[in-house]
Design an enzyme around this catalytic site. Sequence first.
Site, short mmCIF file in Angstrom:
data_model
loop_
_atom_site.label_atom_id
_atom_site.label_comp_id
_atom_site.label_asym_id
_atom_site.label_seq_id
_atom_site.Cartn_x
_atom_site.Cartn_y
_atom_site.Cartn_z
N ASN A 4 0.89 -1.18 0.00
CA ASN A 4 0.00 0.00 0.00
C ASN A 4 0.92 1.22 0.00
O ASN A 4 1.45 1.60 1.04
CB ASN A 4 -0.89 -0.03 1.24
CG ASN A 4 -1.84 1.15 1.30
OD1 ASN A 4 -1.76 2.06 0.48
ND2 ASN A 4 -2.71 1.15 2.29
N ARG A 16 -2.51 -2.02 -3.52
CA ARG A 16 -3.71 -1.23 -3.32
C ARG A 16 -3.64 -0.02 -4.27
O ARG A 16 -2.66 0.73 -4.25
CB ARG A 16 -3.78 -0.72 -1.89
CG ARG A 16 -4.96 0.19 -1.70
CD ARG A 16 -4.85 0.98 -0.43
NE ARG A 16 -6.02 1.81 -0.27
CZ ARG A 16 -6.01 2.96 0.39
NH1 ARG A 16 -4.91 3.39 0.94
NH2 ARG A 16 -7.10 3.67 0.49
N HIS A 61 -12.75 2.96 0.14
CA HIS A 61 -12.72 1.89 1.16
C HIS A 61 -13.41 0.62 0.64
O HIS A 61 -13.88 -0.20 1.43
CB HIS A 61 -13.45 2.30 2.46
CG HIS A 61 -12.82 3.40 3.24
ND1 HIS A 61 -13.56 4.38 3.85
CD2 HIS A 61 -11.52 3.67 3.54
CE1 HIS A 61 -12.75 5.21 4.49
NE2 HIS A 61 -11.51 4.80 4.30
N ARG A 116 -11.80 15.54 7.80
CA ARG A 116 -12.61 15.95 6.64
C ARG A 116 -14.03 16.29 7.08
O ARG A 116 -14.59 15.64 7.97
CB ARG A 116 -12.68 14.83 5.60
CG ARG A 116 -11.35 14.50 4.99
CD ARG A 116 -11.52 13.48 3.86
NE ARG A 116 -10.27 12.80 3.61
CZ ARG A 116 -10.12 11.48 3.59
NH1 ARG A 116 -11.16 10.69 3.75
NH2 ARG A 116 -8.94 10.95 3.37
N GLU A 150 -7.87 -5.19 5.33
CA GLU A 150 -7.74 -4.86 3.91
C GLU A 150 -6.57 -5.61 3.26
O GLU A 150 -6.65 -6.00 2.10
CB GLU A 150 -7.58 -3.34 3.75
CG GLU A 150 -8.91 -2.64 3.99
CD GLU A 150 -8.79 -1.15 4.24
OE1 GLU A 150 -8.39 -0.78 5.36
OE2 GLU A 150 -9.09 -0.36 3.34
#
Length: 397
Positions: free
Chosen positions: A7, A90, A179, A240, A383
Amino acid sequence: MNVLVINCGSSSLKYQLIDSETEAVLAKGLCERIGLDGRLVYQKAGCDKEITEVAMPTHKQAIQLVLDALVNPATGAIASLAEVGAVGHRLVHGAEKFTSSALVTDEMLAVVEECNDLAPLHNPANLIGVNACKELMPNVPMVAVYDTAFHQTMPSKAYLYGIPYEYYEKYRVRRYGFHGTSHSFVSKETADFLGMDYNNSKIIVAHLGNGASISAVLNGKCVDTSMGLTPLEGLIMGTRSGDIDPSIIEYIAKKENLDIAGVMNVLNKKSGVLGLSGISSDFRDLEDGHFAGDAHCTEVLEIFSYRVAKYIGAYVAAMNGVDAISFTAGVGENGPIVREMVLKYLGYLGIELDEEANNKRGFNNVISTADSKVKVCVIPTNEELAIARETVAIVGK
Ligand code: ADP
């Protein structure tokens, strides 16, 4: 087969080496401060973390250091790189081009590059990682696993915005969602854990981490999700804003004398629970404040949880019902207070919280009472394992 999962971000890179047969993690770690001073973290299964300050001016050098650590005669997890059967990468944005994971080829990489302006911070960095691995391991098959792919099953009523249609036609402005690897993994895991038929189920997944998103998964397919063209839309997150009235952008730009980039920086990096609390983006700090009687910390947790509950209500409507709701990621897995605050709104679904279960962590668990009509679960996401599984599914065992 051993799968190396990568990743790669702009200045950091996380990795795991996974034995795909046993699904055991053989080694994991990260490279930080790539291009700056450089720091390698390496941990072989069952051993302590090793931290080495080492220069890694480029991503290629960082990956070389990871490979060297993996085959180090003293502390390595494998004897040679011949034991790495495949690499799973990823990738953040596959736009409408990729509806599933794909074998890395030169043609495929050219298509990913076309998606770069949709994810300018992430995709170029992801691609640097892919290219560096290709150079260092030219004969090892590589697979790209996209954050957006799982959401490509959304119908147009869920992914189109109420703006001129030509922006979709010309620029592909639409909801993509992110996601996806986690939403896919957790929804499937929820069905398996509860003994449900995934292909005949209504599951809502709340991935609440530093970035947070929620999805409606009907019969194993995503039908809606809260993040949009970019990961800024939807839930309130660590830094965010999530959903706001778009007019706020112009209003704040004028008041604060900022340009669009300046306001976007505020919305991405200085908003969310950090901006609301003025204290921290980390929920543990807000929980500490809440327990210490700081009413503003409690208020921020309430604002966050209320937004999650509203989205759950919307997705119950989208699927005309729900069988199970799963919480996952940093806050979803570890934050009993947020879960309790969210579930408070869901009594109308016949949900009741099992307080004792809600205070446990670290494993798949049902946190609703036995007589709750809708099952509520905590399902730890993974993940890296999901990427390893996708990689094996594509390259074969
Ligand atoms: P990301 O992958 O988006 O960086 P994570 O899923 O790792 O995010 O979640 C990180 C967040 O999880 C942290 O910012 C923190 O707020 C929250 N978190 C982690 N552990 C706990 C905990 N024990 N209690 C409450 N929140 C936690």
